[in-house]
Every structure is written in structure tokens, then in C-alpha cells.
Design a protein around this motif. Sequence first.
Motif, mmCIF file in Angstrom:
data_model
loop_
_atom_site.group_PDB
_atom_site.id
_atom_site.type_symbol
_atom_site.label_atom_id
_atom_site.label_comp_id
_atom_site.label_asym_id
_atom_site.label_seq_id
_atom_site.Cartn_x
_atom_site.Cartn_y
_atom_site.Cartn_z
ATOM 1 N N ARG A 102 -95.599 3.803 20.661
ATOM 2 C CA ARG A 102 -96.235 3.438 21.933
ATOM 3 C C ARG A 102 -97.712 3.106 21.752
ATOM 4 N NH1 ARG A 102 -94.154 6.026 27.353
ATOM 5 N NH2 ARG A 102 -94.466 3.873 27.940
ATOM 6 N N LYS A 103 -98.279 3.468 20.611
ATOM 7 C CA LYS A 103 -99.705 3.206 20.357
ATOM 8 C C LYS A 103 -99.947 1.950 19.530
ATOM 9 C CE LYS A 103 -100.726 8.062 20.779
ATOM 10 N NZ LYS A 103 -100.542 9.306 20.102
ATOM 11 N N VAL A 104 -98.883 1.305 19.056
ATOM 12 C CA VAL A 104 -99.044 0.052 18.300
ATOM 13 C C VAL A 104 -99.395 -1.033 19.320
ATOM 14 C CG1 VAL A 104 -97.913 -1.658 16.831
ATOM 15 C CG2 VAL A 104 -97.403 0.783 16.519
ATOM 16 N N PRO A 105 -100.587 -1.627 19.200
ATOM 17 C CA PRO A 105 -101.005 -2.600 20.212
ATOM 18 C C PRO A 105 -100.180 -3.882 20.195
ATOM 19 C CG PRO A 105 -102.872 -1.858 18.861
ATOM 20 C CD PRO A 105 -101.616 -1.373 18.196
ATOM 21 N N ALA A 106 -99.986 -4.440 21.375
ATOM 22 C CA ALA A 106 -99.329 -5.742 21.500
ATOM 23 C C ALA A 106 -100.138 -6.771 20.725
ATOM 24 C CB ALA A 106 -99.230 -6.149 22.967
ATOM 25 N N GLY A 107 -99.434 -7.639 20.008
ATOM 26 C CA GLY A 107 -100.102 -8.684 19.238
ATOM 27 C C GLY A 107 -100.610 -8.225 17.890
ATOM 28 N N GLU A 108 -100.382 -6.949 17.552
ATOM 29 C CA GLU A 108 -100.822 -6.403 16.272
ATOM 30 C C GLU A 108 -99.686 -5.657 15.577
ATOM 31 O OE1 GLU A 108 -104.533 -4.213 16.567
ATOM 32 O OE2 GLU A 108 -105.099 -5.404 18.329
ATOM 33 N N PRO A 109 -98.572 -6.349 15.293
ATOM 34 C CA PRO A 109 -97.432 -5.672 14.667
ATOM 35 C C PRO A 109 -97.803 -5.110 13.299
ATOM 36 C CG PRO A 109 -97.148 -8.050 14.570
ATOM 37 C CD PRO A 109 -98.359 -7.785 15.418
ATOM 38 N N ILE A 110 -97.078 -4.079 12.895
ATOM 39 C CA ILE A 110 -97.312 -3.427 11.603
ATOM 40 C C ILE A 110 -96.003 -3.343 10.829
ATOM 41 C CG2 ILE A 110 -99.306 -2.113 12.437
ATOM 42 C CD1 ILE A 110 -97.469 0.359 12.660
ATOM 43 N N THR A 111 -96.112 -3.027 9.556
ATOM 44 C CA THR A 111 -94.920 -2.905 8.726
ATOM 45 C C THR A 111 -94.293 -1.521 8.902
ATOM 46 O OG1 THR A 111 -96.088 -2.017 6.819
ATOM 47 C CG2 THR A 111 -95.927 -4.451 6.986
ATOM 48 N N TYR A 112 -93.031 -1.408 8.472
ATOM 49 C CA TYR A 112 -92.372 -0.103 8.473
ATOM 50 C C TYR A 112 -93.161 0.893 7.624
ATOM 51 C CZ TYR A 112 -88.253 -2.142 10.701
ATOM 52 O OH TYR A 112 -87.401 -2.756 11.582
ATOM 53 N N THR A 113 -93.736 0.434 6.514
ATOM 54 C CA THR A 113 -94.534 1.306 5.648
ATOM 55 C C THR A 113 -95.762 1.824 6.393
ATOM 56 O OG1 THR A 113 -93.760 0.106 3.710
ATOM 57 C CG2 THR A 113 -95.744 1.439 3.433
ATOM 58 N N HIS A 144 -90.075 -3.348 18.563
ATOM 59 C CA HIS A 144 -90.100 -4.744 18.110
ATOM 60 C C HIS A 144 -91.401 -5.083 17.379
ATOM 61 C CE1 HIS A 144 -92.074 -4.891 22.073
ATOM 62 N NE2 HIS A 144 -92.796 -5.869 21.541
ATOM 63 N N ARG A 145 -92.406 -4.228 17.476
ATOM 64 C CA ARG A 145 -93.708 -4.480 16.834
ATOM 65 C C ARG A 145 -93.752 -4.045 15.374
ATOM 66 N NH1 ARG A 145 -97.113 -2.373 22.090
ATOM 67 N NH2 ARG A 145 -96.530 -4.136 23.421
ATOM 68 N N ILE A 146 -92.607 -3.680 14.815
ATOM 69 C CA ILE A 146 -92.525 -3.236 13.423
ATOM 70 C C ILE A 146 -91.700 -4.248 12.636
ATOM 71 C CG2 ILE A 146 -91.961 -1.313 11.901
ATOM 72 C CD1 ILE A 146 -93.990 -0.637 14.190
ATOM 73 N N PHE A 147 -92.204 -4.633 11.453
ATOM 74 C CA PHE A 147 -91.485 -5.595 10.625
ATOM 75 C C PHE A 147 -91.511 -5.140 9.170
ATOM 76 C CE2 PHE A 147 -95.826 -7.040 11.026
ATOM 77 C CZ PHE A 147 -96.184 -7.385 9.732
ATOM 78 N N ARG A 148 -90.752 -5.821 8.347
ATOM 79 C CA ARG A 148 -90.641 -5.463 6.932
ATOM 80 C C ARG A 148 -91.929 -5.803 6.172
ATOM 81 N NH1 ARG A 148 -84.652 -7.913 5.970
ATOM 82 N NH2 ARG A 148 -83.500 -6.160 6.820
ATOM 83 N N THR A 149 -92.127 -5.133 5.057
ATOM 84 C CA THR A 149 -93.302 -5.353 4.221
ATOM 85 C C THR A 149 -93.385 -6.793 3.729
ATOM 86 O OG1 THR A 149 -93.167 -3.053 3.534
ATOM 87 C CG2 THR A 149 -94.555 -4.483 2.199
ATOM 88 N N ASP A 150 -92.235 -7.433 3.529
ATOM 89 C CA ASP A 150 -92.231 -8.823 3.047
ATOM 90 C C ASP A 150 -92.479 -9.832 4.164
ATOM 91 O OD1 ASP A 150 -89.822 -8.960 4.444
ATOM 92 O OD2 ASP A 150 -88.588 -9.331 2.669
ATOM 93 N N GLY A 151 -92.739 -9.345 5.371
ATOM 94 C CA GLY A 151 -93.054 -10.230 6.484
ATOM 95 C C GLY A 151 -91.858 -10.655 7.311
ATOM 96 N N THR A 152 -90.646 -10.301 6.882
ATOM 97 C CA THR A 152 -89.469 -10.660 7.678
ATOM 98 C C THR A 152 -89.309 -9.666 8.830
ATOM 99 O OG1 THR A 152 -88.003 -9.433 6.193
ATOM 100 C CG2 THR A 152 -88.300 -11.790 5.749
ATOM 101 N N LEU A 153 -88.501 -10.043 9.796
ATOM 102 C CA LEU A 153 -88.403 -9.263 11.024
ATOM 103 C C LEU A 153 -87.722 -7.915 10.864
ATOM 104 C CD1 LEU A 153 -87.535 -11.989 13.674
ATOM 105 C CD2 LEU A 153 -89.759 -10.985 13.124
ATOM 106 N N GLY A 154 -86.777 -7.790 9.957
ATOM 107 C CA GLY A 154 -85.992 -6.561 9.889
ATOM 108 C C GLY A 154 -84.939 -6.592 10.984
ATOM 109 N N GLY A 155 -84.475 -5.449 11.408
ATOM 110 C CA GLY A 155 -83.428 -5.406 12.417
ATOM 111 C C GLY A 155 -83.984 -5.235 13.815
ATOM 112 N N PHE A 156 -83.128 -5.464 14.792
ATOM 113 C CA PHE A 156 -83.475 -5.235 16.193
ATOM 114 C C PHE A 156 -82.164 -5.202 16.975
ATOM 115 C CE2 PHE A 156 -85.319 -6.726 20.389
ATOM 116 C CZ PHE A 156 -86.105 -5.604 20.595
ATOM 117 N N ARG A 157 -81.943 -4.108 17.690
ATOM 118 C CA ARG A 157 -80.684 -3.910 18.422
ATOM 119 C C ARG A 157 -80.345 -5.107 19.310
ATOM 120 N NH1 ARG A 157 -78.460 0.868 19.650
ATOM 121 N NH2 ARG A 157 -80.440 1.979 19.476
#
Length: 172
Positions: A102-113, A144-157
Motif C-alpha cells: 500500500r506504500k508503493v507509490p503510483a507510477g513508481e513500480p518496484i521489483t519483487y526483489t 500490480h506495482r511489482i514486476f520481475r527483476t528483468d523488467g517483465t511484468l510477472g504474474g497478475f490474477r
Amino acid sequence: MNTRINSGTADFATVTTAAGPFTALVDAEGAVLASGWTADAENLRGLIHTTLRPGALRERTELGRVTTAIERYHAGDLTVIDSIAVRQVSGPFLVHAWEVLRKVPAGEPITYTDFAAASGRPAATRAAANACARNAAALFIPCHRIFRTDGTLGGFRWGLPIKQWLLDHESH
């Protein structure tokens, strides 16, 4: 404990959005129990932890602040979702990880790591990914603001096209 203690009724409403139909289920206090880009409220009910899962669903035309937040978010007010109460239960790490999401800002996605590190367990990337996968309250807990380290989206229900739409929506 896996015993159902909530046999009450949850209200739900479906809103038409640019990303598709979005349904939210709320408890008697108006806290979001589950939500996502679907019109299938029964499927959402099944995502709720058994100790919170309502015994019945009641369709409404709208859910007050929750519906307003859904509409305003999709119209561009990206922080309106931050003040909506969410009720989910699980183990201590998942509950904490959802609070971190809930603290990850919109427009500033981060990696799973990065998410694992922010959650206090830098080596637990898979556990961080599991927190996203087990999140029943999509949008309000913005996994949805979390993505893989390689820059790909990863999963999303709710599907990668919706995840990409959300990330694009938040980057403008």
C-alpha cells in the motif's frame, strides 16, 4: 485456525471501467474484503480467507466511498484508493507485506526483489511474490506495482493486459 467465523452477508457492486468490469466486496463496516477486474462476485468471495469469508453476497448498485474511489482512480486520481479500508488475514509476513504494498507509490513500480527488501526479508523474493499472488483486494492493495527483476511484468490474477493498463495509467 481454518474455521469460518463470518457467516454474515457482504455487499458487492460492479463498476464499468476502462480496464473492464471491476467488482468489490465489502464487509458490514465498508472495508474491502476482495476486489478485481471481474463481474464474478462469487469468484471473489472464494478468494477471501475462510475466517472472513461471508456466507452470502448482496448486490448493490454502489458501495459509497469504495465505488467513488474505483471510479476516481480509473479517471486519474491515483491516490484515492489509499484511504479505503481493506480487511485481509494471513500470517504475519503476508499481512506486513500487504501493508508495504500500500506504500508503493503510483507510477513508481518496484521489483519483487525490492519489495522483499522493503518487507524486511531481502532474501525472500518468492515470499514477496506469494504476497502478491495471495492478495484478494486488487487495486486497493496495489500488487500490480511489482514486476520481475528483468523488467517483465510477472504474474497478475486479472491478466497481464490489465496489469500493463494499470502501469501505463499510473505512469501518466
